[in-house]
Design a protein around this motif. Structure first.
Motif, PDB file in Angstrom:
ATOM      1  N   ASP A  95      28.936 -61.052   8.306  1.00  0.00           N
ATOM      2  CA  ASP A  95      29.036 -62.445   7.857  1.00  0.00           C
ATOM      3  C   ASP A  95      27.651 -62.954   7.491  1.00  0.00           C
ATOM      4  OD1 ASP A  95      29.967 -64.935   7.265  1.00  0.00           O
ATOM      5  OD2 ASP A  95      30.098 -65.609   9.343  1.00  0.00           O
ATOM      6  N   HIS A  96      27.189 -62.611   6.297  1.00  0.00           N
ATOM      7  CA  HIS A  96      25.838 -62.962   5.872  1.00  0.00           C
ATOM      8  C   HIS A  96      25.876 -63.920   4.687  1.00  0.00           C
ATOM      9  CE1 HIS A  96      23.750 -60.008   8.319  1.00  0.00           C
ATOM     10  NE2 HIS A  96      24.542 -59.052   7.877  1.00  0.00           N
ATOM     11  N   PRO A  97      24.937 -64.887   4.641  1.00  0.00           N
ATOM     12  CA  PRO A  97      24.731 -65.591   3.372  1.00  0.00           C
ATOM     13  C   PRO A  97      24.125 -64.619   2.361  1.00  0.00           C
ATOM     14  CG  PRO A  97      22.998 -66.156   4.932  1.00  0.00           C
ATOM     15  CD  PRO A  97      23.989 -65.310   5.686  1.00  0.00           C
ATOM     16  N   ALA A  98      24.217 -64.969   1.099  1.00  0.00           N
ATOM     17  CA  ALA A  98      23.705 -64.065   0.071  1.00  0.00           C
ATOM     18  C   ALA A  98      22.188 -63.969   0.117  1.00  0.00           C
ATOM     19  CB  ALA A  98      24.157 -64.542  -1.305  1.00  0.00           C
ATOM     20  N   LEU A  99      21.511 -65.070   0.425  1.00  0.00           N
ATOM     21  CA  LEU A  99      20.066 -65.168   0.261  1.00  0.00           C
ATOM     22  C   LEU A  99      19.486 -65.957   1.422  1.00  0.00           C
ATOM     23  CD1 LEU A  99      17.925 -64.428  -1.941  1.00  0.00           C
ATOM     24  CD2 LEU A  99      18.336 -66.686  -2.939  1.00  0.00           C
ATOM     25  N   THR A 100      18.295 -65.568   1.871  1.00  0.00           N
ATOM     26  CA  THR A 100      17.673 -66.268   2.991  1.00  0.00           C
ATOM     27  C   THR A 100      16.164 -66.278   2.831  1.00  0.00           C
ATOM     28  OG1 THR A 100      17.566 -66.394   5.412  1.00  0.00           O
ATOM     29  CG2 THR A 100      17.426 -64.194   4.429  1.00  0.00           C
ATOM     30  N   ARG A 101      15.516 -67.235   3.474  1.00  0.00           N
ATOM     31  CA  ARG A 101      14.068 -67.242   3.655  1.00  0.00           C
ATOM     32  C   ARG A 101      13.708 -66.911   5.100  1.00  0.00           C
ATOM     33  NH1 ARG A 101      10.555 -69.495   0.012  1.00  0.00           N
ATOM     34  NH2 ARG A 101      11.466 -70.200  -1.949  1.00  0.00           N
ATOM     35  N   ASP A 102      14.713 -66.696   5.924  1.00  0.00           N
ATOM     36  CA  ASP A 102      14.485 -66.366   7.328  1.00  0.00           C
ATOM     37  C   ASP A 102      14.063 -64.908   7.473  1.00  0.00           C
ATOM     38  OD1 ASP A 102      15.223 -68.939   7.961  1.00  0.00           O
ATOM     39  OD2 ASP A 102      17.312 -68.406   8.400  1.00  0.00           O
TER      40      ASP A 102
ATOM     41  N   GLU B 242      14.248 -64.144   0.002  1.00  0.00           N
ATOM     42  CA  GLU B 242      13.485 -64.887  -0.993  1.00  0.00           C
ATOM     43  C   GLU B 242      12.196 -65.381  -0.347  1.00  0.00           C
ATOM     44  OE1 GLU B 242      14.550 -68.213  -4.332  1.00  0.00           O
ATOM     45  OE2 GLU B 242      15.169 -68.646  -2.275  1.00  0.00           O
ATOM     46  N   GLY B 243      11.062 -64.993  -0.907  1.00  0.00           N
ATOM     47  CA  GLY B 243       9.787 -65.393  -0.327  1.00  0.00           C
ATOM     48  C   GLY B 243       8.704 -64.400  -0.690  1.00  0.00           C
ATOM     49  N   ASP B 244       7.773 -64.202   0.241  1.00  0.00           N
ATOM     50  CA  ASP B 244       6.640 -63.312   0.025  1.00  0.00           C
ATOM     51  C   ASP B 244       7.069 -61.878   0.337  1.00  0.00           C
ATOM     52  OD1 ASP B 244       4.233 -61.950  -0.069  1.00  0.00           O
ATOM     53  OD2 ASP B 244       3.115 -63.474   1.036  1.00  0.00           O
ATOM     54  N   GLY B 245       7.608 -61.210  -0.680  1.00  0.00           N
ATOM     55  CA  GLY B 245       8.106 -59.862  -0.469  1.00  0.00           C
ATOM     56  C   GLY B 245       7.006 -58.867  -0.159  1.00  0.00           C
ATOM     57  N   ALA B 246       5.802 -59.091  -0.713  1.00  0.00           N
ATOM     58  CA  ALA B 246       4.686 -58.180  -0.435  1.00  0.00           C
ATOM     59  C   ALA B 246       4.328 -58.209   1.044  1.00  0.00           C
ATOM     60  CB  ALA B 246       3.482 -58.557  -1.291  1.00  0.00           C
ATOM     61  N   ALA B 247       4.258 -59.394   1.624  1.00  0.00           N
ATOM     62  CA  ALA B 247       3.946 -59.505   3.050  1.00  0.00           C
ATOM     63  C   ALA B 247       5.033 -58.847   3.896  1.00  0.00           C
ATOM     64  CB  ALA B 247       3.787 -60.976   3.436  1.00  0.00           C
ATOM     65  N   LEU B 248       6.277 -59.015   3.496  1.00  0.00           N
ATOM     66  CA  LEU B 248       7.392 -58.405   4.235  1.00  0.00           C
ATOM     67  C   LEU B 248       7.291 -56.885   4.213  1.00  0.00           C
ATOM     68  CD1 LEU B 248      10.155 -58.844   5.678  1.00  0.00           C
ATOM     69  CD2 LEU B 248      11.205 -58.724   3.416  1.00  0.00           C
ATOM     70  N   LEU B 249       6.996 -56.309   3.057  1.00  0.00           N
ATOM     71  CA  LEU B 249       6.882 -54.854   2.939  1.00  0.00           C
ATOM     72  C   LEU B 249       5.699 -54.326   3.757  1.00  0.00           C
ATOM     73  CD1 LEU B 249       7.686 -54.798  -0.837  1.00  0.00           C
ATOM     74  CD2 LEU B 249       8.931 -53.411   0.845  1.00  0.00           C
ATOM     75  N   ARG B 250       4.600 -55.061   3.763  1.00  0.00           N
ATOM     76  CA  ARG B 250       3.435 -54.618   4.551  1.00  0.00           C
ATOM     77  C   ARG B 250       3.703 -54.729   6.048  1.00  0.00           C
ATOM     78  NH1 ARG B 250       0.145 -57.462  -0.114  1.00  0.00           N
ATOM     79  NH2 ARG B 250      -0.350 -55.583  -1.347  1.00  0.00           N
ATOM     80  N   GLU B 251       4.493 -55.714   6.444  1.00  0.00           N
ATOM     81  CA  GLU B 251       4.859 -55.809   7.852  1.00  0.00           C
ATOM     82  C   GLU B 251       5.787 -54.655   8.249  1.00  0.00           C
ATOM     83  OE1 GLU B 251       4.841 -56.720  11.644  1.00  0.00           O
ATOM     84  OE2 GLU B 251       3.565 -57.689  10.154  1.00  0.00           O
ATOM     85  N   LEU B 252       6.666 -54.245   7.341  1.00  0.00           N
ATOM     86  CA  LEU B 252       7.492 -53.066   7.604  1.00  0.00           C
ATOM     87  C   LEU B 252       6.612 -51.840   7.782  1.00  0.00           C
ATOM     88  CD1 LEU B 252      10.121 -51.459   7.791  1.00  0.00           C
ATOM     89  CD2 LEU B 252      10.201 -51.440   5.280  1.00  0.00           C
ATOM     90  N   ALA B 253       5.581 -51.683   6.952  1.00  0.00           N
ATOM     91  CA  ALA B 253       4.669 -50.543   7.086  1.00  0.00           C
ATOM     92  C   ALA B 253       4.003 -50.543   8.457  1.00  0.00           C
ATOM     93  CB  ALA B 253       3.623 -50.579   5.979  1.00  0.00           C
ATOM     94  N   ARG B 254       3.599 -51.722   8.934  1.00  0.00           N
ATOM     95  CA  ARG B 254       2.967 -51.793  10.261  1.00  0.00           C
ATOM     96  C   ARG B 254       3.971 -51.459  11.365  1.00  0.00           C
ATOM     97  NH1 ARG B 254       0.091 -55.983   7.542  1.00  0.00           N
ATOM     98  NH2 ARG B 254       1.649 -57.551   8.076  1.00  0.00           N
TER      99      ARG B 254
END
Length: 240
Positions: free
Chosen positions: A169-176, A222-234
């Protein structure tokens, strides 16, 4: 796997980009499958869904445009939810061809009724007003042939199984935050290959500066995708 009678929800998550979202199950057993339809002169669908999902995916596409208009059906790597309904879609859309990376074209092509359009690393596919760029990502999170598409005008990264989130049960898009739930799922059933090049590949994806990270399972971000990807790398480095 989802029953073929399940109805897919259709949401425009960016200009001309539609998420086709199918929930499966409920509670802790819940899960979801997304495809993304890019509408343009030469429309492209990213991921097909499984063969059992084909009737609902076809109906969802038809709510946006005639299925016969599809020109490209792209996939990240070879699994049933990525390309299982490829031949059914090719039959429904006579001008459509599969789109994938060079490795997938070499190892998976015999599965499909039409020869795929194989994209080189960084190659751009023109859809009309919009362009998508192929990014090789072997073994990230899994699959030798794995790769992703980046849509330039909306800065949307079609990111396959990265940031897979449990639940239906997910919304389509989030900033969370989507990293915490996706990391919890990864820790519980580690589906990552943990390839040696993962940090460099994640940095390559981050360098596209995506404004939307279009996940195949769960919510798009929706947001800073670069920061999200770098946090995944960490996070991956901490559990290596």
């Amino acid at each position: 796997m989802a029953d073929s009678s399940t109805e897919a929800r259709v949401t425009e998550v960016a200009d001309g980009i539609y998420q086709l979202h199918t929930p499966v199950g409920t509670g802790k057993a819940g899960f979801s499958f997304n495809q993304y339809l890019l509408v343009d002169d030469a429309p492209l669908l990213f991921h097909t869904g499984s063969r059992r999902l084909f009737p609902s995916v076809r109906a969802a596409i038809a709510r946006v445009m005639p299925v016969e208009r599809l020109r490209y059906v792209a996939f990240s790597h070879c699994e049933s939810d990525e390309c299982g309904a490829m031949n059914e879609l090719l039959d429904a859309a006579p001008q459509a061809v599969p789109v994938c990376g060079r490795i997938a074209a070499m190892v998976d092509a015999d599965m499909f009724d039409r020869a795929p359009r194989a994209l080189e690393e960084g190659e751009v596919l023109e859809l009309g007003e919009r362009r998508v760029r192929w990014l090789d990502a072997p073994h990230l999170p899994h699959g030798w042939e794995c790769g992703y598409l980046f849509e330039e005008s909306t800065a949307t990264l079609l990111c396959g199984d990265l940031f897979t989130q449990p639940g239906a049960d997910h919304p389509a898009l989030t900033r969370d935050d989507i990293l915490a739930p996706s990391e919890a799922m990864r820790r519980s059933m580690d589906y990552y290959a943990h390839g040696r090049d993962a940090p460099q590949l994640l940095e390559k994806l981050a360098a596209t500066s995506p404004r939307m990270v279009a996940c195949m399972h769960g919510r798009a971000y929706e947001g800073d995708g670069a920061a999200l990807l770098r946090e995944l790398a960490r996070a991956l480095a901490r559990t290596a």
